[in-house]
Scaffold this motif. Structure first.
Motif, PDB file in Angstrom:
ATOM      1  N   ALA A   1       0.832  -1.123  -0.015  1.00 22.52           N
ATOM      2  CA  ALA A   1       0.089   0.021   0.114  1.00 22.52           C
ATOM      3  C   ALA A   1       0.698   1.263  -0.083  1.00 22.52           C
ATOM      4  O   ALA A   1       0.660   2.244  -0.656  1.00 22.52           O
ATOM      5  CB  ALA A   1      -0.876  -0.081   1.123  1.00 22.52           C
ATOM      6  N   LEU A   2       2.147   1.284   1.001  1.00 26.91           N
ATOM      7  CA  LEU A   2       2.732   2.392   0.673  1.00 26.91           C
ATOM      8  C   LEU A   2       3.481   2.510  -0.412  1.00 26.91           C
ATOM      9  O   LEU A   2       3.841   3.830  -1.161  1.00 26.91           O
ATOM     10  CB  LEU A   2       3.894   2.175   1.876  1.00 26.91           C
TER      11      LEU A   2
ATOM     12  N   LYS B   1       1.879   6.796  -6.962  1.00 25.35           N
ATOM     13  CA  LYS B   1       0.793   7.890  -7.045  1.00 25.35           C
ATOM     14  C   LYS B   1       1.513   9.209  -6.839  1.00 25.35           C
ATOM     15  O   LYS B   1       1.168  10.177  -7.577  1.00 25.35           O
ATOM     16  CB  LYS B   1      -0.412   7.595  -6.324  1.00 25.35           C
ATOM     17  N   LEU B   2       2.161   9.230  -5.813  1.00 30.97           N
ATOM     18  CA  LEU B   2       2.840  10.564  -5.400  1.00 30.97           C
ATOM     19  C   LEU B   2       3.622  11.155  -6.279  1.00 30.97           C
ATOM     20  O   LEU B   2       3.758  12.233  -6.692  1.00 30.97           O
ATOM     21  CB  LEU B   2       3.591  10.517  -4.036  1.00 30.97           C
ATOM     22  N   PHE B   3       4.368  10.296  -6.944  1.00 35.50           N
ATOM     23  CA  PHE B   3       5.274  10.748  -8.087  1.00 35.50           C
ATOM     24  C   PHE B   3       4.572  10.700  -9.640  1.00 35.50           C
ATOM     25  O   PHE B   3       5.137  11.166 -10.627  1.00 35.50           O
ATOM     26  CB  PHE B   3       6.470   9.687  -8.114  1.00 35.50           C
TER      27      PHE B   3
ATOM     28  N   ASN C   1      -7.086  -2.320   2.320  1.00 36.99           N
ATOM     29  CA  ASN C   1      -5.767  -1.997   1.759  1.00 36.99           C
ATOM     30  C   ASN C   1      -5.766  -0.806   0.655  1.00 36.99           C
ATOM     31  O   ASN C   1      -4.873   0.093   0.647  1.00 36.99           O
ATOM     32  CB  ASN C   1      -5.339  -3.229   1.143  1.00 36.99           C
ATOM     33  N   ARG C   2      -6.962  -0.464   0.098  1.00 43.21           N
ATOM     34  CA  ARG C   2      -7.077   0.712  -0.662  1.00 43.21           C
ATOM     35  C   ARG C   2      -7.233   1.876   0.058  1.00 43.21           C
ATOM     36  O   ARG C   2      -6.552   2.923  -0.186  1.00 43.21           O
ATOM     37  CB  ARG C   2      -8.332   0.711  -1.700  1.00 43.21           C
ATOM     38  N   LYS C   3      -7.666   1.621   0.999  1.00 43.16           N
ATOM     39  CA  LYS C   3      -7.897   2.848   2.157  1.00 43.16           C
ATOM     40  C   LYS C   3      -6.421   3.131   2.784  1.00 43.16           C
ATOM     41  O   LYS C   3      -6.021   4.557   2.849  1.00 43.16           O
ATOM     42  CB  LYS C   3      -8.980   2.620   3.454  1.00 43.16           C
ATOM     43  N   LYS C   4      -5.747   2.190   3.067  1.00 39.93           N
ATOM     44  CA  LYS C   4      -4.266   2.358   3.604  1.00 39.93           C
ATOM     45  C   LYS C   4      -3.631   3.276   2.558  1.00 39.93           C
ATOM     46  O   LYS C   4      -2.786   4.134   2.849  1.00 39.93           O
ATOM     47  CB  LYS C   4      -3.672   0.759   3.888  1.00 39.93           C
ATOM     48  N   THR C   5      -3.671   2.863   1.279  1.00 36.10           N
ATOM     49  CA  THR C   5      -3.051   3.271   0.259  1.00 36.10           C
ATOM     50  C   THR C   5      -3.239   4.947   0.249  1.00 36.10           C
ATOM     51  O   THR C   5      -2.273   5.691   0.095  1.00 36.10           O
ATOM     52  CB  THR C   5      -3.392   2.709  -1.223  1.00 36.10           C
ATOM     53  N   GLU C   6      -4.585   5.069   0.283  1.00 42.20           N
ATOM     54  CA  GLU C   6      -4.832   6.474   0.273  1.00 42.20           C
ATOM     55  C   GLU C   6      -4.344   7.429   1.422  1.00 42.20           C
ATOM     56  O   GLU C   6      -3.780   8.567   1.425  1.00 42.20           O
ATOM     57  CB  GLU C   6      -6.486   6.777   0.069  1.00 42.20           C
ATOM     58  N   ASP C   7      -4.438   6.686   2.575  1.00 42.66           N
ATOM     59  CA  ASP C   7      -3.974   7.229   3.940  1.00 42.66           C
ATOM     60  C   ASP C   7      -2.590   7.381   3.901  1.00 42.66           C
ATOM     61  O   ASP C   7      -1.913   8.660   4.125  1.00 42.66           O
ATOM     62  CB  ASP C   7      -4.241   6.341   4.967  1.00 42.66           C
ATOM     63  N   PHE C   8      -1.829   6.446   3.197  1.00 46.94           N
ATOM     64  CA  PHE C   8      -0.278   6.772   3.001  1.00 46.94           C
ATOM     65  C   PHE C   8       0.116   7.840   2.188  1.00 46.94           C
ATOM     66  O   PHE C   8       1.002   8.576   2.432  1.00 46.94           O
ATOM     67  CB  PHE C   8       0.348   5.532   2.658  1.00 46.94           C
ATOM     68  N   LEU C   9      -0.886   7.974   1.027  1.00 47.23           N
ATOM     69  CA  LEU C   9      -0.639   9.182  -0.131  1.00 47.23           C
ATOM     70  C   LEU C   9      -0.663  10.392   0.506  1.00 47.23           C
ATOM     71  O   LEU C   9       0.076  11.361   0.502  1.00 47.23           O
ATOM     72  CB  LEU C   9      -1.402   8.917  -1.035  1.00 47.23           C
ATOM     73  N   ASP C  10      -1.959  10.337   1.408  1.00 50.73           N
ATOM     74  CA  ASP C  10      -2.139  11.846   2.166  1.00 50.73           C
ATOM     75  C   ASP C  10      -0.952  11.992   3.267  1.00 50.73           C
ATOM     76  O   ASP C  10      -0.434  13.102   3.249  1.00 50.73           O
ATOM     77  CB  ASP C  10      -3.320  11.596   2.978  1.00 50.73           C
ATOM     78  N   LYS C  11      -0.326  11.079   3.981  1.00 52.38           N
ATOM     79  CA  LYS C  11       0.882  11.341   4.786  1.00 52.38           C
ATOM     80  C   LYS C  11       1.944  11.646   4.061  1.00 52.38           C
ATOM     81  O   LYS C  11       2.729  12.439   4.666  1.00 52.38           O
ATOM     82  CB  LYS C  11       0.952  10.065   5.703  1.00 52.38           C
ATOM     83  N   LEU C  12       2.144  10.942   2.944  1.00 55.61           N
ATOM     84  CA  LEU C  12       3.274  11.286   2.153  1.00 55.61           C
ATOM     85  C   LEU C  12       3.521  12.875   1.743  1.00 55.61           C
ATOM     86  O   LEU C  12       4.468  13.184   1.625  1.00 55.61           O
ATOM     87  CB  LEU C  12       3.505  10.317   0.993  1.00 55.61           C
ATOM     88  N   LYS C  13       2.398  13.173   1.606  1.00 54.08           N
ATOM     89  CA  LYS C  13       2.140  14.681   1.169  1.00 54.08           C
ATOM     90  C   LYS C  13       2.522  15.716   2.098  1.00 54.08           C
ATOM     91  O   LYS C  13       2.830  16.695   1.962  1.00 54.08           O
ATOM     92  CB  LYS C  13       0.646  14.715   0.315  1.00 54.08           C
TER      93      LYS C  13
ATOM     94  N   VAL D   1       5.668   8.209   8.610  1.00 56.46           N
ATOM     95  CA  VAL D   1       4.358   7.393   8.379  1.00 56.46           C
ATOM     96  C   VAL D   1       4.724   6.108   9.354  1.00 56.46           C
ATOM     97  O   VAL D   1       5.993   5.717   9.388  1.00 56.46           O
ATOM     98  CB  VAL D   1       4.170   7.011   7.020  1.00 56.46           C
ATOM     99  N   ILE D   2       3.740   5.489   9.827  1.00 55.86           N
ATOM    100  CA  ILE D   2       3.906   4.292  10.874  1.00 55.86           C
ATOM    101  C   ILE D   2       3.401   3.081   9.852  1.00 55.86           C
ATOM    102  O   ILE D   2       2.495   3.156   9.345  1.00 55.86           O
ATOM    103  CB  ILE D   2       2.746   4.379  11.677  1.00 55.86           C
TER     104      ILE D   2
END
Length: 159
Positions: A81-82, A88-90, A108-120, A125-126
């Motif tokens: 997910a990360l 996506k970020l890049f 896992n799709r939600k985790k992906t979106e949460d990680f994307l938000d945190k990367l931004k 990130v945990i």
């Protein structure tokens, strides 16, 4: 690090901590990277994944067969997910990543979106209960792509 064999396989799949020349099993390598519980390897997980998956070597179900513990399977899903969030970020789009995202399941799709938000927005990130630097993740991945771009430019200029 004690596992020299793992470091060699990681290197072969695009994250060179050591230089070696062998073909490796991507699914086993990713599983071993997860189980190693080493942040340095986890930072390189998106690099190894994209490098191997672009060669058609990644199979999520086969990779999961290397885990006996549900915690390790969960960590694999989080690192995937990360990785998808980082791509996506890049602004990178891969057909295999799109298929994985669709097959991933709602959690896992939600985790992906949460990680994307945190990367931004944040500086860490945990993942699997461990703090990872978003700056280091982005830097490691960006360095890989810059090296790949340079190699591609060299090939084009030679031709």
């Amino acid at each position: 690090m004690k596992n020299d064999n793992l470091l060699k396989r990681v290197s072969n799949l695009g994250f060179p901590l050591l230089r070696v020349e062998e073909d490796e099993n991507l699914n086993l390598t990713l599983a071993d990277m997860v189980k190693a519980n080493d942040l340095r390897l986890w930072e390189g997980f998106p690099v190894v994944l994209v490098n191997g998956a672009e060669k058609g070597l990644f199979d999520y179900n086969k990779a999961n067969q290397y885990f006996k513990k549900s915690f390790d399977k969960s960590c694999m899903a989080e690192l995937l997910a990360l990785s998808l969030a980082l791509y996506k970020l890049f602004g990178l789009k891969f057909s295999w990543a799109k298929g994985l995202y669709k097959a991933f399941g709602d959690d896992n799709r939600k985790k992906t979106e949460d990680f994307l938000d945190k990367l931004k927005k944040t500086d860490e990130v945990i993942v699997c209960g461990r703090k990872m630097s978003t700056d280091r993740l982005k830097s490691v991945f960006n360095n890989y792509f810059n090296q790949s771009r340079e190699r591609l430019n060299e090939l084009v200029s030679v031709k």
